[in-house]
Scaffold this motif. Structure first.
Motif, PDB file in Angstrom:
ATOM      1  N   CYS A  90       0.849  -1.197   0.000  1.00  0.00           N
ATOM      2  CA  CYS A  90       0.000   0.000   0.000  1.00  0.00           C
ATOM      3  C   CYS A  90       0.881   1.243   0.000  1.00  0.00           C
ATOM      4  O   CYS A  90       1.573   1.513   0.981  1.00  0.00           O
ATOM      5  CB  CYS A  90      -0.921   0.003   1.216  1.00  0.00           C
ATOM      6  N   HIS A 144      -5.342   2.636   7.160  1.00  0.00           N
ATOM      7  CA  HIS A 144      -5.377   1.869   5.914  1.00  0.00           C
ATOM      8  C   HIS A 144      -6.813   1.515   5.510  1.00  0.00           C
ATOM      9  O   HIS A 144      -7.142   1.478   4.321  1.00  0.00           O
ATOM     10  CB  HIS A 144      -4.556   0.584   6.081  1.00  0.00           C
ATOM     11  N   HIS A 155      -6.943   1.654   0.905  1.00  0.00           N
ATOM     12  CA  HIS A 155      -6.638   2.862   1.698  1.00  0.00           C
ATOM     13  C   HIS A 155      -7.451   4.053   1.146  1.00  0.00           C
ATOM     14  O   HIS A 155      -7.292   4.437  -0.010  1.00  0.00           O
ATOM     15  CB  HIS A 155      -5.133   3.139   1.589  1.00  0.00           C
ATOM     16  N   PHE A 193       0.053   4.215   0.272  1.00  0.00           N
ATOM     17  CA  PHE A 193      -0.484   5.318   1.073  1.00  0.00           C
ATOM     18  C   PHE A 193      -0.304   5.116   2.577  1.00  0.00           C
ATOM     19  O   PHE A 193      -0.636   6.007   3.361  1.00  0.00           O
ATOM     20  CB  PHE A 193      -1.972   5.545   0.758  1.00  0.00           C
ATOM     21  N   CYS A 194       0.191   3.936   2.996  1.00  0.00           N
ATOM     22  CA  CYS A 194       0.447   3.748   4.422  1.00  0.00           C
ATOM     23  C   CYS A 194       1.717   4.517   4.802  1.00  0.00           C
ATOM     24  O   CYS A 194       2.582   4.772   3.957  1.00  0.00           O
ATOM     25  CB  CYS A 194       0.573   2.261   4.740  1.00  0.00           C
TER      26      CYS A 194
HETATM   27 ZN   LIG Z   1      -2.533   1.719   3.406  1.00  0.00          ZN
END
Ligand SMILES: [Zn+2]
Length: 344
Positions: free
Chosen positions: A67, A118, A170, A69-70
């Protein structure tokens, strides 16, 4: 005044295996969108969304795949804006981070990551949870408008969960700014100009008055935002429209109007969740400088309708560009209205 809500009523006939092969008739309507003229098929089948799917496995898989975006990966794995557009490379508002979209949907395309979380359940999207990400999106739009005065069209969009087409769990918004409107925004602009030429009045004002008068699809109002179920739904299950009564551009939107929208949006998501809808698409459509236009949003439920896991879009939507909806918006509206107004 002639009705804004044009429809052709028809029916299909067959000998039904559920009624001992006696003659059965299924009514349906071909409805014409009062603004764009687009048609859609609407009927009333005994469809109920299956129980909400257990998303644990999807969420686990999404973490294993990666991910971007984490928090661990955001700094290293996501792009920066050129310095002349966004000096710090990214926009940070509270818990939200806005970065460039790697997918070139438009000349200026941003992704507004809601927070470090998330996964957020649909019923937990309160106005407070969403506020930073939408504020970052509005800030990005303002910066783009200042940087490039030729940009004329803006939208804020959201695919939530894979059933809606989202490749990432996410939660994130997608903001597009450019010189050329999408098909739907173009039809909206043409529709509202055509209406003004033909009737000499504002489509938006007449439309809101008509929906308030007949109340069949009317949900409610919060500040200057007007909420109703769409006469011609875009999706398998009926969707919800919101009109920003006093604004033609997202550039004009202040904190107060954003708050009104987020309050209403959050109530609609709560309603979707109560109806076992696991996913949604949302778009806010906006021009830059046409005072006759009105900023408007559409929130569409998305789901896999049958246990096999089929898409809720098929040949009709993909190739004929025609929507098909299995419940009348008027049948679902009383419950949507009740939930919406109970949460005020
Ligand atoms: Zn994430």
């Amino acid at each position: 005044m002639e009705t804004l809500f044009k429809k052709i009523q028809s029916k299909t006939r067959f000998l039904s295996p559920f009624k001992n092969f006696s003659l059965d008739e299924i009514p349906f309507e071909i409805r014409c969108d009062p603004l764009t003229g687009e048609t859609g098929r609407v009927f009333e089948l005994p469809f109920k969304a299956p129980e909400l799917p257990d998303m644990k496995e999807t969420i686990q898989r999404s973490k294993e795949i990666f991910c971007p975006f984490c928090t661990d990966s955001l700094g290293e794995s996501t792009p920066l804006f050129p310095e002349e557009l966004i000096r710090q490379g990214r926009i940070q508002v509270g818990h939200a981070t806005l970065i460039p979209n790697l997918v070139p949907f438009d000349t200026y395309a941003g992704v507004s990551i809601i927070s470090a979380e998330h996964y957020i359940e649909m019923e937990n999207f309160t106005a407070e949870v969403m506020r930073d990400a939408f504020s970052a999106a509005l800030l990005f739009i303002q910066k783009v408008a200042n940087f490039d005065p030729k940009v004329r069209y803006f939208s804020i969009n959201w695919n939530y969960m894979p059933q809606s087409g989202s490749s990432l769990v996410h939660p994130h918004l997608q903001v597009n700014c450019g010189y050329v409107p999408t098909n739907h925004l173009r039809l909206q602009i043409e529709g509202c100009n055509r209406y003004r030429n033909e009737h000499g009045t504002s489509f938006w004002r007449d439309f809101i008055n008509a929906e308030k008068e007949n109340r069949e699809r009317y949900i409610g109002e919060i500040g200057s935002t007007f909420w109703a179920m769409s006469f011609v739904p875009q999706t398998f299950l009926p969707d919800v429209s919101c009109i920003f009564n006093e604004h033609y551009s997202l550039i004009q939107l202040g904190v107060g109007e954003l708050e009104c929208f987020l309050q209403g949006f959050s109530r609609i998501l709560y309603y979707f969740n109560q109806e076992n809808i696991p996913a949604f698409n949302m778009s806010i459509f906006s021009v830059k400088d046409d005072e006759h236009f009105r900023v408007n949003a559409r929130i569409c439920p998305r789901l896999f309708p049958r246990p096999i896991g089929n898409s809720d879009r098929a040949f009709l939507q993909t190739l004929h560009k025609e929507s098909a909806t299995v419940r009348f918006p008027e049948s679902l509206c009383p419950r949507a209205r009740k939930i919406f107004n109970a949460r005020s």
